[in-house]
Design an enzyme around this catalytic site. Structure first.
Site, PDB file in Angstrom:
ATOM      1  N   GLU A   1       0.831  -1.205   0.000  1.00 40.57           N
ATOM      2  CA  GLU A   1       0.000   0.000   0.000  1.00 40.57           C
ATOM      3  C   GLU A   1       0.865   1.254   0.000  1.00 40.57           C
ATOM      4  O   GLU A   1       2.074   1.202   0.232  1.00 40.57           O
ATOM      5  CB  GLU A   1      -0.914   0.010   1.227  1.00 40.57           C
ATOM      6  CG  GLU A   1      -0.150   0.046   2.541  1.00 40.57           C
ATOM      7  CD  GLU A   1      -0.989   0.564   3.699  1.00 40.57           C
ATOM      8  OE1 GLU A   1      -1.233   1.778   3.712  1.00 40.57           O
ATOM      9  OE2 GLU A   1      -1.359  -0.237   4.570  1.00 40.57           O
TER      10      GLU A   1
ATOM     11  N   VAL B   1      -5.715  -0.184   2.555  1.00 42.34           N
ATOM     12  CA  VAL B   1      -5.840  -1.629   2.370  1.00 42.34           C
ATOM     13  C   VAL B   1      -6.909  -1.918   1.317  1.00 42.34           C
ATOM     14  O   VAL B   1      -6.709  -2.733   0.404  1.00 42.34           O
ATOM     15  CB  VAL B   1      -6.172  -2.323   3.703  1.00 42.34           C
ATOM     16  CG1 VAL B   1      -6.593  -3.778   3.477  1.00 42.34           C
ATOM     17  CG2 VAL B   1      -4.977  -2.264   4.657  1.00 42.34           C
TER      18      VAL B   1
ATOM     19  N   ASP C   1     -18.864   3.557  12.759  1.00 43.45           N
ATOM     20  CA  ASP C   1     -17.555   3.755  12.135  1.00 43.45           C
ATOM     21  C   ASP C   1     -16.877   2.400  11.956  1.00 43.45           C
ATOM     22  O   ASP C   1     -16.277   1.848  12.879  1.00 43.45           O
ATOM     23  CB  ASP C   1     -16.698   4.681  13.006  1.00 43.45           C
ATOM     24  CG  ASP C   1     -15.441   5.163  12.285  1.00 43.45           C
ATOM     25  OD1 ASP C   1     -15.162   4.628  11.190  1.00 43.45           O
ATOM     26  OD2 ASP C   1     -14.757   6.058  12.804  1.00 43.45           O
TER      27      ASP C   1
ATOM     28  N   LYS D   1      -6.029  10.335   0.920  1.00 44.72           N
ATOM     29  CA  LYS D   1      -6.075   8.965   1.423  1.00 44.72           C
ATOM     30  C   LYS D   1      -7.267   8.298   0.740  1.00 44.72           C
ATOM     31  O   LYS D   1      -8.419   8.588   1.056  1.00 44.72           O
ATOM     32  CB  LYS D   1      -6.234   8.962   2.943  1.00 44.72           C
ATOM     33  CG  LYS D   1      -6.255   7.578   3.561  1.00 44.72           C
ATOM     34  CD  LYS D   1      -6.475   7.678   5.070  1.00 44.72           C
ATOM     35  CE  LYS D   1      -6.570   6.298   5.701  1.00 44.72           C
ATOM     36  NZ  LYS D   1      -6.887   6.384   7.144  1.00 44.72           N
TER      37      LYS D   1
ATOM     38  N   LYS E   1      -5.534  -2.905  13.560  1.00 45.56           N
ATOM     39  CA  LYS E   1      -4.868  -1.884  14.374  1.00 45.56           C
ATOM     40  C   LYS E   1      -5.423  -1.901  15.796  1.00 45.56           C
ATOM     41  O   LYS E   1      -6.631  -2.018  16.014  1.00 45.56           O
ATOM     42  CB  LYS E   1      -5.035  -0.513  13.735  1.00 45.56           C
ATOM     43  CG  LYS E   1      -4.338  -0.407  12.375  1.00 45.56           C
ATOM     44  CD  LYS E   1      -4.478   0.962  11.767  1.00 45.56           C
ATOM     45  CE  LYS E   1      -3.680   1.067  10.468  1.00 45.56           C
ATOM     46  NZ  LYS E   1      -4.280   0.319   9.358  1.00 45.56           N
TER      47      LYS E   1
ATOM     48  N   ALA F   1     -13.821   0.359   5.624  1.00 50.92           N
ATOM     49  CA  ALA F   1     -14.140  -0.291   4.350  1.00 50.92           C
ATOM     50  C   ALA F   1     -13.240  -1.501   4.096  1.00 50.92           C
ATOM     51  O   ALA F   1     -13.563  -2.345   3.255  1.00 50.92           O
ATOM     52  CB  ALA F   1     -13.998   0.708   3.208  1.00 50.92           C
TER      53      ALA F   1
END
Length: 304
Positions: free
Chosen positions: A25, A107, A139, A87, A160, A142
């Protein structure tokens, strides 16, 4: 081949000849760390993949073109522009391409472009997931949806640690995504080696990972495969300390009203600040570790 896709000649040749290729990425370059450390890290990751027998394909959007495989000059360009570059998640692709703009791939978009190019294996740091408090904010990254519909193997150090890890695992199960632990039965928590949560299967070698990927494709399954690879023991951070730091960062984000796509960059930056840079060092080490495993798996896959 997608009309908006440019595949680097070296990458295209490797794909055509069935040689091992690993996607990378570019958000980690533009949004993950400052210049020039971002460029140095990106090039070091590419070097590690080459040393382990595979061809690296860093992915981005440049001038409205979907790029599978960047030159050193293009990586330098992204690194210097930093957070000026969008982003880019799935919802951004159409506009960025239409406007001839630049985008650093998450990602999600790295998986999409890798699949367009025919790249089966992708190494990253950690995936996005269900954010803490998502029962009220909704939240959810994706990345989880993409893993449910795009057949690329993603090698990471887990989701994360700023996320709600149990809910992230539940979401992946709902979307039918196999979650594999590399030489572990427990889900890594990014900065630390374990979260206390179980993965679906423990896999102990790159050859096993390659065989699972090959079988997954032969069965016609359309989801991705998530490989969770714990950060090396020498660089693992203390779990209690990290939980305290993350709670502090989340509280500050809520106070400032930060939400949506700005949440993860804010939290990671705040964690870095509170830990005095230790979290960034750990992040770099786990990316190297994932790149090595992804390259070894790509080599094994190319032999099947």
């Amino acid at each position: 081949m997608n009309q908006y896709l440019d595949v680097n000649p070296e990458v295209a040749q490797a794909i055509a000849q069935g040689k091992p290729v690993v996607a990378l990425e570019s958000t980690i370059i533009s949004h993950g760390m400052p210049y020039p450390q971002n460029v140095e890290t990106a090039l070091a990751v590419e070097k590690m993949i080459r040393e382990n027998g595979a061809v690296p394909a860093t992915i981005a959007i440049l001038g409205g073109r979907l790029k599978a495989g960047l030159t050193e000059e293009e990586i330098e360009y992204l690194g210097k522009r930093g957070q000026e570059v969008t982003k880019a998640s799935r919802r951004d692709l159409s506009a960025l391409v239409a406007y001839g703009a630049d985008g650093a791939t998450t990602v999600t978009t790295t998986m999409m472009i890798a699949r367009m190019a025919g790249i089966k294996i992708f190494a990253t740091g950690g995936i996005g997931g269900v954010h803490r408090g998502a029962e009220t904010t909704m939240d959810i990254s994706a990345d989880l949806e993409e893993l449910g519909q795009t057949d690329v193997m993603v090698v990471c150090a887990g989701a994360k640690a700023i996320l709600d890890l149990p809910l992230t695992l539940e979401y992946l199960e709902t979307r039918g995504v196999p979650v594999l632990g590399y030489q572990t039965k427990e889900l890594p928590a990014f900065y630390t080696r374990t979260s206390g949560l179980s993965v679906d299967y423990q896999v102990d070698s790159p050859e096993e990972l390659a065989k699972i990927l090959k079988t997954h494709q032969a069965l016609g399954l359309k989801s991705g495969i998530l490989v969770t690879n714990p950060i090396p023991e020498a660089f693992s951070m203390d779990a209690d300390r990290m939980n305290t730091v993350i709670d502090q960062a989340i509280a500050e984000a809520q106070e400032k009203g930060i939400h949506g796509k700005e949440t993860t960059p804010f939290l990671l930056a705040k964690v870095k600040e509170i830990t005095g840079g230790d979290s960034l060092d750990a992040n770099i080490r786990l990316v190297f570790n994932n790149a090595q495993l992804a390259a070894q798996t790509a080599v094994a896959y190319s032999k099947l």
